[in-house]
Design a protein around this motif. Sequence first.
Motif, short mmCIF file in Angstrom:
data_model
loop_
_atom_site.label_atom_id
_atom_site.label_comp_id
_atom_site.label_asym_id
_atom_site.label_seq_id
_atom_site.Cartn_x
_atom_site.Cartn_y
_atom_site.Cartn_z
N ILE A 97 0.94 -0.89 0.07
CA ILE A 97 -0.04 -0.33 -0.12
C ILE A 97 0.89 0.91 -0.21
CG2 ILE A 97 -1.72 -1.38 0.99
CD1 ILE A 97 -1.29 0.21 3.78
N ALA A 98 0.15 1.95 -0.40
CA ALA A 98 0.92 3.69 0.12
C ALA A 98 0.38 4.45 0.67
CB ALA A 98 0.40 4.62 -1.72
N GLY A 99 -0.45 4.40 1.58
CA GLY A 99 -0.39 4.31 2.53
C GLY A 99 -2.00 4.25 3.71
N SER A 100 -1.76 4.76 5.10
CA SER A 100 -3.20 4.02 5.34
C SER A 100 -3.99 5.66 6.29
CB SER A 100 -3.05 3.59 6.37
OG SER A 100 -2.41 3.84 7.08
N ILE A 101 -5.03 5.76 6.64
CA ILE A 101 -5.40 6.78 7.00
C ILE A 101 -6.67 5.66 8.23
CG2 ILE A 101 -7.53 8.78 7.05
CD1 ILE A 101 -7.27 9.08 4.04
N CYS A 102 -6.81 6.32 9.05
CA CYS A 102 -6.93 5.68 10.01
C CYS A 102 -8.09 7.02 11.34
CB CYS A 102 -6.63 4.66 11.42
SG CYS A 102 -6.78 4.55 12.75
N ARG A 103 -9.74 6.89 11.08
CA ARG A 103 -10.30 7.63 12.04
C ARG A 103 -11.03 7.21 13.16
NH1 ARG A 103 -11.77 8.02 6.68
NH2 ARG A 103 -13.71 6.66 7.09
N VAL A 104 -10.52 7.40 14.74
CA VAL A 104 -11.10 7.03 15.45
C VAL A 104 -10.95 5.74 15.57
CG1 VAL A 104 -12.60 9.19 15.81
CG2 VAL A 104 -13.98 6.91 14.79
N GLY A 105 -9.81 4.68 14.91
CA GLY A 105 -9.69 3.27 15.16
C GLY A 105 -9.40 2.90 16.36
N ILE A 106 -9.62 1.15 17.06
CA ILE A 106 -8.58 0.55 17.75
C ILE A 106 -7.40 0.70 17.22
CG2 ILE A 106 -9.46 -1.40 18.87
CD1 ILE A 106 -12.15 -1.49 18.46
N ALA A 107 -6.65 0.47 17.96
CA ALA A 107 -5.23 0.02 18.31
C ALA A 107 -4.70 -0.83 18.58
CB ALA A 107 -3.90 1.11 18.11
N ASN A 108 -5.21 -0.92 20.56
CA ASN A 108 -5.29 -2.14 21.33
C ASN A 108 -6.38 -2.36 21.35
OD1 ASN A 108 -4.65 -3.74 23.35
ND2 ASN A 108 -2.40 -3.31 23.62
N PHE A 109 -6.89 -3.93 21.60
CA PHE A 109 -7.99 -4.39 22.09
C PHE A 109 -8.05 -4.32 23.35
CE2 PHE A 109 -7.90 -6.16 16.90
CZ PHE A 109 -9.76 -6.12 16.73
N VAL A 110 -7.17 -4.42 23.83
CA VAL A 110 -7.06 -4.69 25.11
C VAL A 110 -7.58 -3.50 25.89
CG1 VAL A 110 -5.91 -5.19 27.16
CG2 VAL A 110 -5.58 -6.47 25.58
N SER A 111 -6.47 -1.92 25.88
CA SER A 111 -6.87 -0.96 25.97
C SER A 111 -8.47 -0.38 25.89
CB SER A 111 -5.57 0.17 26.03
OG SER A 111 -5.64 -0.19 24.44
N PHE A 112 -8.76 -1.15 24.75
CA PHE A 112 -9.52 -0.56 24.44
C PHE A 112 -11.25 -0.93 24.76
CE2 PHE A 112 -13.39 -2.25 21.74
CZ PHE A 112 -14.34 -0.89 21.42
N LEU A 113 -11.08 -2.37 25.14
CA LEU A 113 -11.37 -3.19 25.99
C LEU A 113 -11.92 -2.17 27.75
CD1 LEU A 113 -11.98 -6.48 24.55
CD2 LEU A 113 -13.66 -5.08 24.21
#
Length: 682
Positions: A547-563
Amino acid sequence: MSSDRAAAPHRRWRADALAIWLLLPALAAAAPLVPGPQLIADGIPSFEEHAAAAREEPSAPRFVGWHPLRTEMLVLARSGTRTQLHVLDGPQLKRRALTTGADPVNNAQWEPARGDYLVFSRDHGGDEAYRLFRLQPGSGPALATPVAITPADARVSDFEFLPGRDKAPAGLVYLLEQLDRQVAKAGERVSVTRLMWVDPQQPALARQLGEVRGGRFTSLRVTAGGAIVVTRIQGGRSQLLRFGLDGAEPRLVGAAAKVGDAGDLAIEGDDSGEDGAQLLWQRQAAQGDFRHVQRLDVDSGRRDALLTDIPADLEALAVPRGAGLPLALVHNEAGVSVLRLWQPGGSAPQRIDAALAAGVITNPRWHPSLPLLAFGHASASSPGRIYVYDKSKAVMQVWAGAEGDDAREPTEYTTLRWKSFDGLEISGLHIAPPARFKGPRPVYVSIHGGPASQSRPGYLAKGLYQLVNELGMHVILPNVRGSEGFGKRFVNLDNGRQREDSVRDISALLDLIAGRADMDATKVVVAGGSYGGYMSLAVAVRESARIAGSICRVGIANFVSFLENTESYRRDNRRAEYGDERDPEMRAFLQQISPLTHASAVKKPLFVVHGRNDPRVPYGEAQAMVQAVRAAGTPVWFLTAEDEGHSFTGKGNREFLQQASFEFVRRLVNGQPLQPVQTAAP
């Protein structure tokens, strides 16, 4: 790390930005575009406003509900910078604003007996801590002052008036959820939902009808005798509880039902049968793979699955208040909404949407006393219109359309299909660039959130339309496993330990792109919001070389800290989808698949967007991912909105985000440097 320290390097820019923001109308069109006073643009270089992007996106009105006696409706529509409540007196008439303020209105209902006043909900700064307000619209030009009827330190998740009919209503019932900030000092973070009754004109007399701790009430509906709610119990089953107004113990309605994680048990309305029995209408996948209409006798608990021969999900239904009118049914057929009327016990359902373009229908509702069915409709040619079907005349009429429509050419969707790693067929919507763009063209992959949502053939957002028509990009909207609209089995294929299988579906899409002569596989940008934000990060980890790049809007980075940090009222539902982080083995698995664990593998530029007040995906997810990716030497743009939550709803915030996203993609596909700015870690 504190938010004050995170913002420190940008205080002077933000102060300057405020001054420039106030002077924008006087600046030349080619002047650099600066973020508004509530935005922090970290590592984002200066760029000029793009003429096409500066055009205002069409604003689509949203139907809310009917007045109980008059032929008028409540409508949500943009007013100033936020969505506010309006009243519409008839077809194509000018709307009258009822509310104003810095925060948008979320929902509203008229008092059902005479419509003397209404109750509406709104949050603050995108925190989704909705509060109820009573409003009695005046007859003059001045707007009436709302009166708060629920506390400011809790969240109203649902509300509904008890039936008023021809007499004064018996009050309003609502679900009040405890917020983590209420108990932060005591250290007790547990989901608590209270079922409450209140007379909106005497809010101090509110009383509790029921409570659940460590669980949640949802899908509130009312009958003449009280309130019915859904609550999840052990074993992935849900049950219906009926509460009276006397505070007595609730009564179980029917047997507990097995439900999927897509929430296929949903109460849609109630009615009284000819013999006086209370009937409840539901959507549930009781037989087969798709949701169908189900009739439940509240007194006996008997359930009858109906119209099970229609091979499509029932996504909405409207139950009439008056006798003699049919049910209105909306089915999702290959992503397109199909509207039918059906009289239970009568002939086959009658399709009535022939005059509508293929699109998506929302919120169908019958008028309480007239044969008028209202609903919202969006399609490739319109961001949204409000239609009314007059059953007595068999006539469909547009009541309101979008404002600011730039009369652009309709989007032409086709369907892409590909085989994933395990042979499962995955599909997605595809928009090709205009024929004037020759040769292999770049590709933008936009992944929906949810995860149980679906990309559908509606109006293409301005940002995506701009990528197609200005940059000549292919846009692909995939429906990976876990998406709705393809049956109960498909929607559960990404649960728990199967989570990364949906990421592999995107890897298979990259294989498809590489084999097409009209697509440039070296210039693929992957983007998504919420769960789609997690997907974009996961693809950035797994497929960085492709891929050339990516865009993350309000996304989960770590499921443990998210939960651990998402609001408690959401946590159990998310554990059912992703896995329970309290179990040591599942915790280890969730850590292993989290994008933050492998942030060093992200070698292509990343754009991260997050609202400071997000109650779903905590802001710390974005901070941690940005810091980790930058530490590995990869450039990151980071945009923070201090007055937003899980989405950008403010006009200025939304427009800057759209233009910054376009600029990020434009530089990637044109091979231009992103000019990363070295700043302190967030």
